[in-house]
Design an enzyme around this catalytic site. Structure first.
Site, short mmCIF file in Angstrom:
data_model
loop_
_atom_site.label_atom_id
_atom_site.label_comp_id
_atom_site.label_asym_id
_atom_site.label_seq_id
_atom_site.Cartn_x
_atom_site.Cartn_y
_atom_site.Cartn_z
N GLU A 142 0.81 -1.23 0.00
CA GLU A 142 0.00 0.00 0.00
C GLU A 142 0.84 1.27 0.00
O GLU A 142 0.48 2.26 -0.64
CB GLU A 142 -0.96 -0.02 1.20
CG GLU A 142 -2.06 -1.06 1.02
CD GLU A 142 -2.88 -1.29 2.28
OE1 GLU A 142 -4.11 -1.17 2.22
OE2 GLU A 142 -2.27 -1.60 3.33
N GLU A 163 -4.73 -9.34 3.79
CA GLU A 163 -5.55 -8.97 4.94
C GLU A 163 -6.83 -9.79 5.07
O GLU A 163 -7.21 -10.20 6.18
CB GLU A 163 -5.91 -7.46 4.87
CG GLU A 163 -4.76 -6.54 5.18
CD GLU A 163 -3.85 -6.26 4.00
OE1 GLU A 163 -2.95 -5.43 4.13
OE2 GLU A 163 -4.02 -6.90 2.92
#
Length: 708
Positions: A142, A163
């Site tokens: 990210e 995740e």
């Protein structure tokens, strides 16, 4: 509250963080492109301790950005790059800190803190570049998505947004930025599909092919090539063109496909995938801040939920407990293994021979009752080596060497006289196994370990007629051997420490997750699954339809339904194990007359697949004799879960394994039970089943749940 204050407060909650530094150095880019600032993320440890982002680490990156922001505004630099230490870019948020959080507001601060820092990369007055030089996961991916451009190394071994696999959402921009970069379909594949497919990792080439990175370079001089490319981009000599993102119907179809994948994998039982899909759906309008805010809320909600805590617990079991087995003897007692013998040359024995051959790279010899079977077993191993060669997993030299190491003989004396480790994989019948071990003991060296791959029989009884029963050990693999990591190592009543230590040392070389289990009927996985399946069979026998019985356990999100699993195992094996356990514990384990009838009729399972999906075989339906007690899905589920909770409680009382954690480790690695359940005991605790059945939870508060 400022970002600095936010991170300072979060850091106080997490005093043991392994802190990542963000070093800024300046260099002159090639071709006179100008002065450039390079930020290197590094926790000061080698590649075995990957770089992570906790609050103090984010604060360090924030401070580095303070510096380059001033330099960019003053025109002192032409661009900013971010890279990692050797072999590691960054692998995301430090989950050890997440485990400690007790309040929603603190969880919200973690999400906001990451966003506030990473957003600054996109807001700089100069272009920014991420150089994915090594493993990049979660927040590591990210931070790069917030940059203007990205390069990736061909040598990069693992790149993912894992995740959802753990019970979170990519919460520092992943759900919002990735679909806006590569389109919703590809983003759903990375965020949802790969995560739910046992946390599948991407390689460097795939990252480039997906459009996540703008350029791909060899690993050897990756940073040097990335900086040359950066100079060309900044000078305008290289134009980065990305295909337009389809924000029409394709976006909605991708989200719908993601929901279908989530339904098929977790059946609505785990919220993370659905929360991620909601954010991806909303990201269609391109409003990044709206997406970041939604990520913050989803992240905080999930951090305070049971699924994430169970996911982290499961992750820690596999990564830590799985590598340091509870109760294993001193590894210094282990004896060297320079040759392996395999009794049997059927499919299971051949799979074992291949595994020992590939991992230990020592001579492996198979025996069986006739030459045709021996030749077939050796032929299987050779064919599998050829497949590895075709896929370029090994080279021709390695293939030749491995093939030369595997042989087959009829005479056990010839095959095993110098073997250090001999494993049997013959018919699952105590008399047959006792006879095999007697024959092996007569010809094997005095130090050789005699291992059995039994799935349910007593190791102690198997060894009872030998002169040296102390060297017999249970070594129970799960099918398919190459895929399922679990190895139940069974200590017989007289197994000595040296034999056990050797078994654990071999397991480690085989790259298996070894769990020490007591010599009790069916050990761990098969005992729990047989009780689980037995209760499903009971309700069918009593009168509940097959469809209702199967659907009742869908909320567990298991890899397959009970009767599809029975088909995979084989109804005859399922019946055999239930008979074994029925003899041991007749008050709890039943033998289903309907299952016996299915086996007698020679059926391979309950279903036919004529339409592509499982439908009850009419011939099986005709065999079923049912009572008139019809239960609802909720009633079936309660009965099944109560039975499982009772059985696990009894197994722990008997000392079959050291702790409930070992039960969960076995189910995750040997039966593919989901991470989001944490195996099974956190789920039973969370649903109140443990308390109802056993009067107490399996795990202490905070072990796989939010701390008190």
């Amino acid at each position: 509250m400022s970002t600095t204050e936010l991170l300072k407060g979060a850091a106080e909650l997490f005093p043991d963080e392994v802190v990542t530094s963000a070093h800024v150095r300046h260099l002159d880019l090639p071709f006179g492109a100008g002065r450039f600032a390079l930020i290197t993320l590094d926790n000061g440890l080698d590649h075995t301790k990957p770089t992570t982002f906790g609050p103090a680490s984010l604060a360090n990156l924030n401070t580095a950005l303070d510096q380059v922001e001033k330099e960019a505004a003053a025109g002192e630099i032409i661009g900013v790059g971010v890279t990692g230490k050797p072999f590691i870019f960054a692998v995301g948020a430090d989950l050890k800190g997440v485990e400690l959080l007790k309040d929603h507001k603190d969880a919200l601060a973690i999400g906001k803190g990451g966003h506030e820092v990473f957003k600054r990369l996109a807001a700089l007055a100069v272009p920014t570049f991420a150089y994915y030089n090594g493993a990049a996961m979660g927040g590591g991916v990210e931070v790069g998505l917030h940059c203007t451009y990205r390069t990736v190394s061909k040598a990069l071994p693992a790149f993912s947004l894992p995740e959802v696999f753990l019970g979170l959402v990519p919460g520092w921009g992943g759900c919002t930025l990735l679909p806006n970069l590569i389109g919703a379909e590809r983003a759903v594949s990375v965020i949802i599909e790969n995560s739910l497919n046992q946390n599948k990792q991407l390689k460097g080439q795939q990252v480039f092919d997906l459009g996540i990175a703008d350029a791909l370079f060899e690993g050897a001089d990756f940073l040097e090539q990335s900086l040359i490319w950066t100079a060309q981009v900044l000078k305008g000599d290289v134009k980065v063109e990305r295909p337009a993102v389809d924000r029409g119907e394709a976006w909605d179809q991708a989200v719908a496909k993601g929901r279908f994948i989530a339904d098929s994998k977790v059946h609505g039982a785990a919220p993370a995938a659905y929360r991620a899909l909601d954010i991806i759906a909303a990201a269609k309008n391109g409003d990044l801040q709206q997406g970041y805010d939604a990520e913050d809320v989803a992240l905080a909600d999930l951090i305070m939920g049971g699924e994430l805590r169970a996911g982290i617990y499961a992750f820690n079991l596999v990564q830590k407990r799985g590598k340091r087995p509870a109760g294993a003897p001193d590894k210094n007692l282990a004896r060297p293994v320079t040759k392996v013998g395999v009794v049997g040359a059927g499919l299971m024995a051949s799979q074992l021979a291949l595994l020992f051959l590939r991992r230990l790279e020592v001579p492996v010899v198979l025996t069986d009752i006739d030459q045709e079977r021996v030749d077939k077993g050796v032929g299987y191993v050779h064919a599998e080596i050829d497949k590895l060669l075709l896929k370029s997993r090994i080279n021709q030299d390695k293939a030749n060497r491995l093939k030369a190491l595997v042989t087959g003989v009829l005479d056990k004396a010839e095959g095993f006289s110098d073997a250090d480790f001999i494993i049997e994989a013959v018919f699952e019948e105590i008399g047959v196994k006792q006879q095999v071990f007697a024959e092996v003991e007569a010809v094997a060296p005095a130090h050789a370990i005699l291992a059995t791959n039994t799935s349910s029989l007593s190791v102690t009884e198997m060894a009872s007629k030998l002169k040296n029963p102390e060297r017999v050990v249970g070594f129970h693999f799960f099918n398919p051997v190459a895929i399922l990591p679990l190895l139940e190592i069974v200590r017989g009543e007289v197994t000595d420490d040296a034999s056990l230590a050797t078994a654990f040392a071999v397991a480690k070389k085989l790259k298996k997750t070894a769990v020490l289990v007591k010599d009790a009927p069916a050990f761990v996985v098969n005992r729990i699954l047989t009780r689980f399946m037995g209760e499903i069979q009971n309700v069918i026998d009593e009168g509940t339809s097959v469809e209702v019985a199967e659907k009742a356990v869908e909320p567990l999100g298991l890899p397959m339904s009970p009767l599809v699993l029975l088909e995979l195992v084989g109804p005859a094996i399922g019946l055999h194990v239930s008979e074994t356990l029925n003899r041991a514990f007749p008050e709890r384990f039943t033998v289903s007359p309907n299952l016996a009838a299915v086996v007698k009729a020679g059926k391979r399972g309950f279903y036919v697949y004529d339409s592509g999906k499982p439908e009850l075989d009419p011939e099986v339906a005709a065999l079923l004799k049912q009572g008139d007690v019809v239960l609802s899905e909720e009633q079936v589920r309660a009965r099944v879960l109560d039975a499982v909770a009772q059985e696990i409680g009894l197994m722990l009382d008997e000392g079959v394994v050291a702790e409930a954690q070992d039960v969960d480790l076995c189910l995750i690695t040997g039966a593919g039970w989901p991470f989001h359940l944490g195996g099974i005991t956190p789920y039973l605790d969370r649903e109140g089943v443990s308390e109802r059945v056993n009067g107490k939870p399996f795990l202490a508060r905070g072990v796989a749940s939010v701390p008190a």
